[in-house]
Write an enzyme that holds these catalytic residues in place. Structure first.
Site, short mmCIF file in Angstrom:
data_model
loop_
_atom_site.label_atom_id
_atom_site.label_comp_id
_atom_site.label_asym_id
_atom_site.label_seq_id
_atom_site.Cartn_x
_atom_site.Cartn_y
_atom_site.Cartn_z
N VAL A 13 10.07 -4.43 64.84
CA VAL A 13 9.00 -4.96 65.24
C VAL A 13 9.46 -6.20 65.99
O VAL A 13 8.87 -6.64 67.04
CB VAL A 13 7.87 -5.56 64.12
CG1 VAL A 13 8.35 -6.37 63.15
CG2 VAL A 13 6.51 -5.99 64.83
N SER A 31 12.22 -7.20 67.61
CA SER A 31 12.89 -6.70 68.94
C SER A 31 11.88 -6.29 69.80
O SER A 31 11.65 -6.68 71.11
CB SER A 31 13.90 -6.05 68.94
OG SER A 31 13.83 -4.94 68.11
N LYS A 34 18.33 5.97 50.52
CA LYS A 34 18.81 4.72 49.97
C LYS A 34 18.72 4.54 48.49
O LYS A 34 19.51 3.88 47.66
CB LYS A 34 18.26 3.52 50.71
CG LYS A 34 18.33 3.37 52.23
CD LYS A 34 19.90 2.65 52.31
CE LYS A 34 20.00 2.27 53.63
NZ LYS A 34 21.36 1.37 53.79
N TYR A 41 15.17 7.97 54.81
CA TYR A 41 15.66 6.53 54.78
C TYR A 41 15.61 6.19 53.18
O TYR A 41 16.46 5.77 52.66
CB TYR A 41 15.08 5.77 55.67
CG TYR A 41 15.66 4.43 55.75
CD1 TYR A 41 16.86 3.94 56.31
CD2 TYR A 41 15.02 3.24 55.26
CE1 TYR A 41 17.58 2.90 56.42
CE2 TYR A 41 15.53 1.92 55.11
CZ TYR A 41 16.81 1.84 55.76
OH TYR A 41 17.38 0.56 55.90
P1 NAD Z 1 21.90 -0.87 62.98
O1 NAD Z 1 20.98 0.33 63.29
O2 NAD Z 1 21.95 -1.98 64.01
O3 NAD Z 1 23.19 -0.77 62.38
C1 NAD Z 1 23.63 0.48 61.65
C2 NAD Z 1 25.05 0.82 62.13
O4 NAD Z 1 25.54 1.86 61.35
C3 NAD Z 1 25.13 1.12 63.51
O5 NAD Z 1 26.36 0.63 64.11
C4 NAD Z 1 25.23 2.61 63.64
O6 NAD Z 1 25.84 3.02 64.57
C5 NAD Z 1 26.29 2.77 62.40
N1 NAD Z 1 25.89 4.14 61.78
C6 NAD Z 1 24.72 5.04 61.70
N2 NAD Z 1 25.26 6.02 61.08
C7 NAD Z 1 26.39 6.39 60.92
C8 NAD Z 1 27.38 7.23 60.47
N3 NAD Z 1 26.73 8.45 60.03
N4 NAD Z 1 28.76 6.70 60.28
C9 NAD Z 1 29.23 5.77 60.81
N5 NAD Z 1 28.41 4.73 61.32
C10 NAD Z 1 27.00 5.04 61.31
O7 NAD Z 1 20.80 -1.52 61.45
P2 NAD Z 1 21.26 -2.84 61.04
O8 NAD Z 1 19.91 -3.61 60.83
O9 NAD Z 1 22.44 -3.62 61.32
O10 NAD Z 1 21.38 -2.42 59.39
C11 NAD Z 1 22.61 -2.23 58.75
C12 NAD Z 1 22.59 -1.81 57.53
O11 NAD Z 1 21.62 -2.85 56.70
C13 NAD Z 1 21.76 -0.52 57.17
O12 NAD Z 1 22.41 0.27 56.03
C14 NAD Z 1 20.27 -0.79 56.84
O13 NAD Z 1 19.95 0.21 56.31
C15 NAD Z 1 20.44 -2.21 55.94
N6 NAD Z 1 19.54 -2.87 56.02
C16 NAD Z 1 18.97 -3.63 57.27
C17 NAD Z 1 17.80 -4.18 57.16
C18 NAD Z 1 17.28 -5.37 58.49
O14 NAD Z 1 16.44 -5.63 58.42
N7 NAD Z 1 18.10 -5.17 59.34
C19 NAD Z 1 17.09 -4.25 56.02
C20 NAD Z 1 17.38 -3.49 54.98
C21 NAD Z 1 18.61 -2.89 54.95
N1 UDP Z 2 5.41 -2.68 64.33
C1 UDP Z 2 4.07 -2.83 65.19
N2 UDP Z 2 4.53 -2.80 66.52
C2 UDP Z 2 5.73 -2.28 66.99
C3 UDP Z 2 6.43 -2.07 65.89
C4 UDP Z 2 6.44 -2.23 64.47
O1 UDP Z 2 3.12 -3.28 64.96
O2 UDP Z 2 5.90 -2.08 68.07
C5 UDP Z 2 4.95 -2.91 62.94
C6 UDP Z 2 4.88 -1.76 61.96
O3 UDP Z 2 3.86 -0.72 61.93
C7 UDP Z 2 5.26 -2.19 60.69
C8 UDP Z 2 6.05 -3.68 60.76
O4 UDP Z 2 5.56 -3.72 62.44
O5 UDP Z 2 4.11 -2.53 59.90
C9 UDP Z 2 7.46 -3.66 60.72
O6 UDP Z 2 7.92 -2.52 61.54
P1 UDP Z 2 9.67 -2.31 61.47
O7 UDP Z 2 9.83 -0.84 62.39
O8 UDP Z 2 10.10 -3.48 62.07
O9 UDP Z 2 10.01 -2.38 59.86
P2 UDP Z 2 9.58 -1.54 58.70
O10 UDP Z 2 8.09 -0.81 58.54
O11 UDP Z 2 10.59 -0.62 58.13
O12 UDP Z 2 9.43 -2.89 57.71
#
Ligand code: NAD
Ligand code: UDP
Length: 311
Positions: free
Chosen positions: A187, A189, A149, A145
């Site tokens: 975390v 959800s 990215k 990941y």
């Molecule tokens: P999410 O998993 O809910 O959404 C990702 C979407 O992309 C899903 O609908 C999935 O089906 C689709 N997808 C995955 N692989 C695909 C592919 N090969 N072709 C077409 N569609 C594909 O996650 P999210 O939280 O909505 O994240 C959306 C974007 O924002 C991602 O790129 C993620 O890296 C970025 N992002 C999210 C967060 C966050 O905290 N939510 C933080 C940093 C970056």
């Molecule tokens: N985490 C946790 N319990 C869970 C899921 C996540 O303690 O059930 C912790 C995880 O180890 C991390 C933080 O919560 O330190 C955020 O995790 P998440 O997977 O949401 O995102 P990211 O690590 O990518 O920021």
């Protein structure tokens, strides 16, 4: 102005909220998704809108559509899901970026990359400004990941330098809210679903690691502001600078949901970043953006959503 917009990953958590806002603003929106982590349910209320259409497609394959703007969000974001098929995750980031950039070059569209705070890895600089290059393990379980990215950002800037593609790069920090998948694994959800079911709250490690949590409505507003402005192509950090330990998040979720759940500890996954907080000075200056919804208020809205939508 009437704009044709492609949202890749549009049926996911962030993407579906973005589609809502763009459709409501009257734009012609194409939502592309392969439904790996996204759901039709997230966008089904838009299906009857004349200015919305769904396209089942995998972003690792080329796409041909006439659009003015592209938001590239396709990529699983939860560690559980992006590690499920690590090779596919890196293909999605890298080939997905090449495909949307190729499309943007061909049709002269502006293209925004949903990049991430994971660019900074386990940061040694705190809070993280955009100038920081990060501390990322290239061969660990999170690398598919993080490095995917990072390469995507490189491709965005190389297409910009070589082909004058009109790019915007946004580094998004942990964002939460309604429509996160109940088994998403992230975390917020996880804790809410566990609290509402009265199950144990699974705290990884001792819970002293920190994150900064941004509510979805603030993030979507910032994303659109980033796309619409002419001043700064990025990278721009976007997130809520409020910083919380994961243990304090667990306690807050229990309190706000009135749950009887107990906190239990589990092993900390490898390469789990110790601390994370965005420096949002650049977003403030370039976009006049800052988040408005604090963690308690956002969690209350998200808990209410999960009460009404348990699956
Ligand atoms: P999410 O998993 O809910 O959404 C990702 C979407 O992309 C899903 O609908 C999935 O089906 C689709 N997808 C995955 N692989 C695909 C592919 N090969 N072709 C077409 N569609 C594909 O996650 P999210 O939280 O909505 O994240 C959306 C974007 O924002 C991602 O790129 C993620 O890296 C970025 N992002 C999210 C967060 C966050 O905290 N939510 C933080 C940093 C970056
Ligand atoms: N985490 C946790 N319990 C869970 C899921 C996540 O303690 O059930 C912790 C995880 O180890 C991390 C933080 O919560 O330190 C955020 O995790 P998440 O997977 O949401 O995102 P990211 O690590 O990518 O920021």
């Amino acid at each position: 102005m009437y704009t044709r917009i492609l949202v890749t990953g549009g049926a996911g958590f962030l993407g579906s909220h973005l589609c809502d806002r763009l459709v409501r603003a009257g734009h012609d929106v194409i939502c592309l998704d392969n439904y790996f982590t996204g759901r039709k349910k997230n966008v089904e209320h838009l299906m009857d809108c004349h200015n919305f259409e769904l396209l089942r497609h995998d972003i690792t394959m080329p796409i041909f559509v006439e659009v003015d703007q592209i938001y590239n969000l396709a990529c699983p974001a939860s560690p559980v899901h992006y590690q499920y098929n690590a090779v596919k995750t890196i293909k999605t980031s890298v080939m997905g970026a090449i495909n949307v950039l190729g499309l943007a070059k061909r049709v002269r569209a502006r293209v925004l990359q949903a990049s991430t705070s994971e660019i900074y890895g386990d940061p040694t600089v705190h809070p993280q400004p955009e100038e920081y290059w990060g501390n990322v393990n290239p061969i660990g379980v999170r690398s598919c990941y993080d490095e995917g990215k990072r390469v995507a950002e490189t491709l965005f800037f190389d297409y910009h330098r070589m082909n004058d593609v009109d790019i915007r790069v946004l580094r998004i920090f942990n964002t939460y809210g309604p429509r996160m998948h109940p088994s998403d694994g992230r975390v917020v959800s996880n804790f809410i679903v566990q609290a509402l079911k009265g199950e144990d709250i699974t705290l990884y490690g001792d819970g002293s690691q920190t994150r900064s949590f941004c509510y979805i409505d603030d993030l979507v507003e910032g994303m659109i502001a980033m796309m619409e402005q002419e001043e700064d192509i990025g990278p721009v950090n976007m997130g809520n600078p409020g910083e919380f330990t994961i243990r304090s998040l667990a306690e807050m979720v229990i309190r706000l949901s009135g749950s009887t759940s107990k906190i239990v500890t589990r092993d900390l996954p490898s390469d789990d970043p110790r601390q994370r907080r965005p420096d949002i000075g650049r977003a403030r200056a370039a976009l006049g953006w800052e988040p408005r919804i604090g963690l308690e208020e956002g969690l209350a809205k998200t808990i209410a959503y999960f009460r009404d939508n348990p699956d």
